[in-house]
Enzyme design. Structure first.
Site, PDB file in Angstrom:
ATOM      1  N   ASP A   1      -3.505   5.811  -2.803  1.00  0.00           N
ATOM      2  CA  ASP A   1      -3.435   6.411  -1.469  1.00  0.00           C
ATOM      3  C   ASP A   1      -3.802   7.887  -1.514  1.00  0.00           C
ATOM      4  O   ASP A   1      -3.855   8.480  -2.582  1.00  0.00           O
ATOM      5  CB  ASP A   1      -2.053   6.190  -0.821  1.00  0.00           C
ATOM      6  CG  ASP A   1      -0.893   6.546  -1.738  1.00  0.00           C
ATOM      7  OD1 ASP A   1      -1.121   7.098  -2.828  1.00  0.00           O
ATOM      8  OD2 ASP A   1       0.255   6.252  -1.355  1.00  0.00           O
TER       9      ASP A   1
ATOM     10  N   ASN B   1      11.401   3.934   3.403  1.00  0.00           N
ATOM     11  CA  ASN B   1      11.318   3.033   4.564  1.00  0.00           C
ATOM     12  C   ASN B   1      10.653   1.696   4.209  1.00  0.00           C
ATOM     13  O   ASN B   1      10.273   0.931   5.093  1.00  0.00           O
ATOM     14  CB  ASN B   1      10.544   3.711   5.706  1.00  0.00           C
ATOM     15  CG  ASN B   1       9.112   4.057   5.314  1.00  0.00           C
ATOM     16  OD1 ASN B   1       8.699   3.832   4.178  1.00  0.00           O
ATOM     17  ND2 ASN B   1       8.356   4.594   6.251  1.00  0.00           N
TER      18      ASN B   1
ATOM     19  N   HIS C   1       7.800   1.394   2.546  1.00  0.00           N
ATOM     20  CA  HIS C   1       6.334   1.422   2.464  1.00  0.00           C
ATOM     21  C   HIS C   1       5.848   1.225   1.024  1.00  0.00           C
ATOM     22  O   HIS C   1       6.566   1.479   0.063  1.00  0.00           O
ATOM     23  CB  HIS C   1       5.751   2.692   3.090  1.00  0.00           C
ATOM     24  CG  HIS C   1       5.944   3.973   2.333  1.00  0.00           C
ATOM     25  ND1 HIS C   1       6.039   5.195   2.964  1.00  0.00           N
ATOM     26  CD2 HIS C   1       6.043   4.251   1.006  1.00  0.00           C
ATOM     27  CE1 HIS C   1       6.170   6.142   2.062  1.00  0.00           C
ATOM     28  NE2 HIS C   1       6.190   5.599   0.870  1.00  0.00           N
TER      29      HIS C   1
ATOM     30  N   GLU D   1       2.680   1.788   5.963  1.00  0.00           N
ATOM     31  CA  GLU D   1       3.923   2.103   6.661  1.00  0.00           C
ATOM     32  C   GLU D   1       4.395   0.899   7.455  1.00  0.00           C
ATOM     33  O   GLU D   1       3.584   0.092   7.909  1.00  0.00           O
ATOM     34  CB  GLU D   1       3.657   3.256   7.639  1.00  0.00           C
ATOM     35  CG  GLU D   1       3.158   4.530   6.984  1.00  0.00           C
ATOM     36  CD  GLU D   1       4.266   5.285   6.297  1.00  0.00           C
ATOM     37  OE1 GLU D   1       5.440   4.916   6.462  1.00  0.00           O
ATOM     38  OE2 GLU D   1       3.964   6.241   5.577  1.00  0.00           O
TER      39      GLU D   1
HETATM   40  C1  F6R Z   1       2.568   7.475  -3.866  1.00  0.00           C
HETATM   41  C2  F6R Z   1       2.916   6.371  -2.998  1.00  0.00           C
HETATM   42  C3  F6R Z   1       4.228   6.289  -2.292  1.00  0.00           C
HETATM   43  C4  F6R Z   1       5.423   6.430  -3.220  1.00  0.00           C
HETATM   44  C5  F6R Z   1       6.739   6.230  -2.469  1.00  0.00           C
HETATM   45  C6  F6R Z   1       7.934   6.547  -3.353  1.00  0.00           C
HETATM   46  O1  F6R Z   1       1.244   7.309  -4.352  1.00  0.00           O
HETATM   47  O2  F6R Z   1       2.123   5.519  -2.832  1.00  0.00           O
HETATM   48  O3  F6R Z   1       4.275   5.051  -1.622  1.00  0.00           O
HETATM   49  O4  F6R Z   1       5.324   5.486  -4.255  1.00  0.00           O
HETATM   50  O5  F6R Z   1       6.779   7.050  -1.338  1.00  0.00           O
HETATM   51  O6  F6R Z   1       7.886   7.902  -3.723  1.00  0.00           O
HETATM   52  P1  F6R Z   1       8.863   8.487  -4.828  1.00  0.00           P
HETATM   53  O7  F6R Z   1       8.550   7.813  -6.101  1.00  0.00           O
HETATM   54  O8  F6R Z   1       8.543   9.966  -4.900  1.00  0.00           O
HETATM   55  O9  F6R Z   1      10.252   8.229  -4.369  1.00  0.00           O
END
Ligand code: F6R
Length: 231
Positions: free
Chosen positions: A71, A130, A132, A137
């Site tokens: 992403d 959430n 995702h 999302e």
């Molecule tokens: C990052 C990504 C996000 C994270 C998610 C958890 O490339 O795709 O979906 O994996 O937001 O983030 P952390 O690990 O910082 O809690």
């Protein structure tokens, strides 16, 4: 919990890093030209650091693997500290000696590049607070394709923690649910008590676009979590 999911609970971050590094190393040993979808975020960083240590020590070799971007924010240049491409390069691509990458620039370019790789062998994912995956999302159905989108207020808030004073970009591009769910193996890494409810929703609740991670149970899923996230 749905059968078919492998759940490995680790007492702490160190145990999680070792277990995740073991899993990923085993995959690349079995298939040296592994194509790997790579999450950034905080959760996988200790595992990536452990993989880098193993590469340095000559214990594992990623030189034939391909790292695929999961992403990105829209409108962010490479030298911007918020660039997820740069985060992936710094934390994964360079330290692991990976020379082949697929960057996520546009849905058409990305889908063609993943097709050329014959799909994804391994998706390394973190869990959004959430539910995702990448920037899929809620609500994201399982056939949601690679696309640009506006981030939800919940994600803007959780992402703000990464960038200090800098504003969180509001637009993003993400690998689609369709490509993530087609990966031959998926590895979900989860830490912290704040992820506990959403992890249980993802593994024990109904499959629903409101919790995109709930669709991971359709895949060959391994979850590695710390005790705080799974009690
Ligand atoms: C990052 C990504 C996000 C994270 C998610 C958890 O490339 O795709 O979906 O994996 O937001 O983030 P952390 O690990 O910082 O809690």
């Amino acid at each position: 919990m749905v059968s078919g999911v492998t759940l490995k609970i680790q007492p702490d971050a160190e145990g999680l890093a070792q277990t995740a590094a073991d899993f990923i190393s085993a995959q690349v040993r079995e298939k040296p030209d592994l194509s790997i979808l790579v999450a950034t975020g905080n959760t996988p960083m200790p595992a990536y650091a452990e993989l880098a240590r193993r590469v340095q020590a000559g214990e594992v070799d990623f030189s034939r693997a391909t790292a695929v971007q999961l992403d990105e924010y829209l409108g962010v240049t490479d030298d911007d500290p918020r660039s997820l491409w740069d985060w992936m390069r710094r934390s994964f691509v360079k330290p692991l000696g990976i020379t082949r990458t697929v960057r996520l620039k546009s849905p058409a370019q990305f889908e063609a590049a993943v097709a050329e790789l014959s799909g994804l062998d391994l998706a390394i994912l973190g869990l959004g607070p959430n539910g995702h995956l990448g920037f899929n999302e809620p609500p994201s159905p399982p056939d949601a394709s690679t696309r640009t989108l506006e981030l939800t207020p919940a994600s803007l808030e959780s992402n703000a923690a990464y960038w200090g004073e800098l504003a969180v970009p509001t637009g993003a591009i993400t690998a689609g649910m369709d490509l993530i769910l087609a990966a031959r193996q998926t590895l979900l890494l989860v830490t912290g008590a704040h992820k506990r409810d959403i992890l249980h929703a993802a593994l024990d609740g109904p499959e629903t676009p409101e919790v995109p991670a709930s669709f991971l149970r359709r895949t060959a899923l391994t979850v590695i979590a710390d005790g705080a996230a799974w009690t």
